[in-house]
Motif scaffolding. Structure first.
Motif, PDB file in Angstrom:
ATOM      1  N   VAL A  19      32.701  37.735  40.030  1.00  0.00           N
ATOM      2  CA  VAL A  19      33.944  37.451  39.303  1.00  0.00           C
ATOM      3  C   VAL A  19      34.600  38.672  38.648  1.00  0.00           C
ATOM      4  N   THR A  20      33.805  39.521  37.999  1.00  0.00           N
ATOM      5  CA  THR A  20      34.429  40.683  37.348  1.00  0.00           C
ATOM      6  C   THR A  20      35.033  41.623  38.373  1.00  0.00           C
ATOM      7  N   VAL A  21      34.316  41.812  39.479  1.00  0.00           N
ATOM      8  CA  VAL A  21      34.835  42.702  40.529  1.00  0.00           C
ATOM      9  C   VAL A  21      36.088  42.098  41.158  1.00  0.00           C
ATOM     10  N   GLN A  22      36.097  40.773  41.328  1.00  0.00           N
ATOM     11  CA  GLN A  22      37.276  40.080  41.843  1.00  0.00           C
ATOM     12  C   GLN A  22      38.501  40.430  41.016  1.00  0.00           C
ATOM     13  N   ALA A  23      38.330  40.375  39.696  1.00  0.00           N
ATOM     14  CA  ALA A  23      39.448  40.648  38.794  1.00  0.00           C
ATOM     15  C   ALA A  23      39.929  42.087  38.972  1.00  0.00           C
ATOM     16  N   GLU A  24      38.989  43.025  39.139  1.00  0.00           N
ATOM     17  CA  GLU A  24      39.379  44.430  39.324  1.00  0.00           C
ATOM     18  C   GLU A  24      40.162  44.613  40.620  1.00  0.00           C
ATOM     19  N   ILE A  25      39.698  43.932  41.677  1.00  0.00           N
ATOM     20  CA  ILE A  25      40.381  44.069  42.973  1.00  0.00           C
ATOM     21  C   ILE A  25      41.796  43.467  42.889  1.00  0.00           C
ATOM     22  N   LEU A  26      41.908  42.319  42.228  1.00  0.00           N
ATOM     23  CA  LEU A  26      43.237  41.710  42.067  1.00  0.00           C
ATOM     24  C   LEU A  26      44.162  42.628  41.295  1.00  0.00           C
ATOM     25  N   ASP A  27      43.590  43.318  40.329  1.00  0.00           N
ATOM     26  CA  ASP A  27      44.363  44.258  39.541  1.00  0.00           C
ATOM     27  C   ASP A  27      44.895  45.406  40.407  1.00  0.00           C
ATOM     28  N   ILE A  28      44.096  45.790  41.383  1.00  0.00           N
ATOM     29  CA  ILE A  28      44.548  46.844  42.306  1.00  0.00           C
ATOM     30  C   ILE A  28      45.728  46.340  43.143  1.00  0.00           C
ATOM     31  N   PHE A  29      45.637  45.093  43.605  1.00  0.00           N
ATOM     32  CA  PHE A  29      46.765  44.514  44.342  1.00  0.00           C
ATOM     33  C   PHE A  29      48.016  44.442  43.454  1.00  0.00           C
ATOM     34  N   ALA A  30      47.804  44.083  42.198  1.00  0.00           N
ATOM     35  CA  ALA A  30      48.945  44.027  41.276  1.00  0.00           C
ATOM     36  C   ALA A  30      49.572  45.409  41.154  1.00  0.00           C
ATOM     37  N   GLY A  31      48.738  46.439  41.117  1.00  0.00           N
ATOM     38  CA  GLY A  31      49.232  47.820  41.050  1.00  0.00           C
ATOM     39  C   GLY A  31      50.011  48.196  42.297  1.00  0.00           C
TER      40      GLY A  31
END
Ligand code: ADP
Ligand code: MG
Length: 330
Positions: free
Chosen positions: A194-206
């Motif tokens: 879950v934490t890594v998921q959030a980081e990856i989504l954040d990269i997509f947002a970027g």
């Protein structure tokens, strides 16, 4: 700075009447049927639905990567050019350059015995006429774009030396190398915790914020869609049953299946003790689809007409489409 995609921008991806059929021992399976969608520059387009609803195969057809027994029909245009069933040579020149993809399992697209930096430089040199130094700089640039700490050190590492989250970042970086117009991500966070998921989504947002790449995000997870998508298509039994701006689909869903999916998200804002509800009944058997609306056997609103006629996908609210016989509620 990213701006909201405009409906008069020319489409990057346009699918018209896309269908995918597989030949099998027990007959032909129609995994994707009548799919129409448009994705524009700067837009993140989410495709959601239960497992087996045809999400992946629709985009495997777009990429020209269907299994041997699969056949695609309809039209797929990338930047205005027809690419569905294009010759292998044409597709090889497009994939990884104009159109990139990221799969669920990051290991599947990395070569285990090549150092990260070397495999990325190879990809780049193969597709563009640049020197090794220029390639190295671009690789470092994209590694930083996906927030890989100590990018220079990672450059010399092998895939097995990286964690799952780091590998997925490398995959995203690899997909971005040639500045593609279209990035297709199929369950890019599903295999991660879950934490890594959030980081990856954040990269997509970027990416959305800093590039103009059109992104297709295929996922069974509505939470992923809610966090970054501008538009959504909901798939059921190979068809789009609802499509529209993410906000409309979330706050004013037009299809009972979408409402069911939304209820199945564990809520954090409502009563924390309330259990998420799972949609009752079985996912459809593509070899034996019910007559009429394919969702009818599981639908709480089913009416007599639903057993007779397949509801067409119609505009029920401005730019918001649903395939349901229920009247539009004001
Ligand atoms: N090579 C194949 N031969 C026959 N059926 C296939 C093949 N590949 C996929 N399918 C079928 O296509 C349907 C849609 O699959 P898929 O697009 O992978 O679903 P998902 O929405 O989970 O991504 C599934 O029912 C699957 O069994
Ligand atoms: Mg899939």
């Amino acid at each position: 700075m990213h701006s909201t995609p405009r409906t008069d921008d020319p489409p990057v991806l346009e699918c018209r009447d896309l269908a995918v059929r597989f030949a099998g021992d027990s007959g032909e399976v129609c995994a994707v049927n009548g799919v129409n969608l448009t994705v524009r520059a700067g837009e993140c387009f989410g495709v959601v639905g239960e497992s087996g609803s045809g999400k992946s195969q629709a985009f495997m057809a777009v990429m020209g990567l269907l299994a041997e027994n699969g056949r695609a029909s309809g039209s797929v245009k990338l930047n205005g050019r027809e690419i569905l069933n294009a010759p292998r040579k044409t597709l090889n020149a497009i994939r990884g350059v104009e159109m990139s993809f990221i799969f669920q399992d990051p290991m599947s697209s990395l070569t285990p015995f090549l150092r990260i930096g070397d495999q990325m430089c190879e990809t780049l040199i193969e597709h563009s006429k640049i020197s090794r130094d220029e390639a190295r700089n671009r690789v470092l640039e994209v590694l930083e774009m996906v927030r890989i700490p100590a990018a220079k050190r990672r450059f010399g590492q092998f895939p097995h030396e990286l964690s799952g989250g780091m590998r997925q970042r490398v995959m995203i970086a690899q997909a971005l190398l040639c500045k593609p117009a279209l990035l297709i991500a199929d369950e890019p966070t599903t295999a991660l915790d879950v934490t890594v998921q959030a980081e990856i989504l954040d990269i997509f947002a970027g990416l959305k914020k800093h590039t103009n790449t059109a992104i297709v995000m295929v996922t069974h997870d509505l939470g992923v869609i809610a966090s970054i998508c501008d538009s959504v298509a909901v798939m059921y039994a190979g068809r789009i049953v609802e499509r529209g701006a993410a906000e409309g689909v979330f706050y004013d869903p037009q299809h009972p299946y979408t409402r069911g999916l939304l209820r199945s998200i564990p809520s954090i804002t409502d009563d924390p003790n309330a259990d998420a509800q799972v949609i009752g009944g079985q996912p459809p058997n593509l070899l034996n689809l019910p007559k009429g609306c394919h969702f009818r056997p599981r639908c709480e609103n089913a009416m007599a007409i639903c057993a007779q006629e397949l509801p067409p996908l119609l505009e029920r609210k401005p730019q918001h489409f649903g395939a349901c016989h229920l009247e539009v509620t004001p």
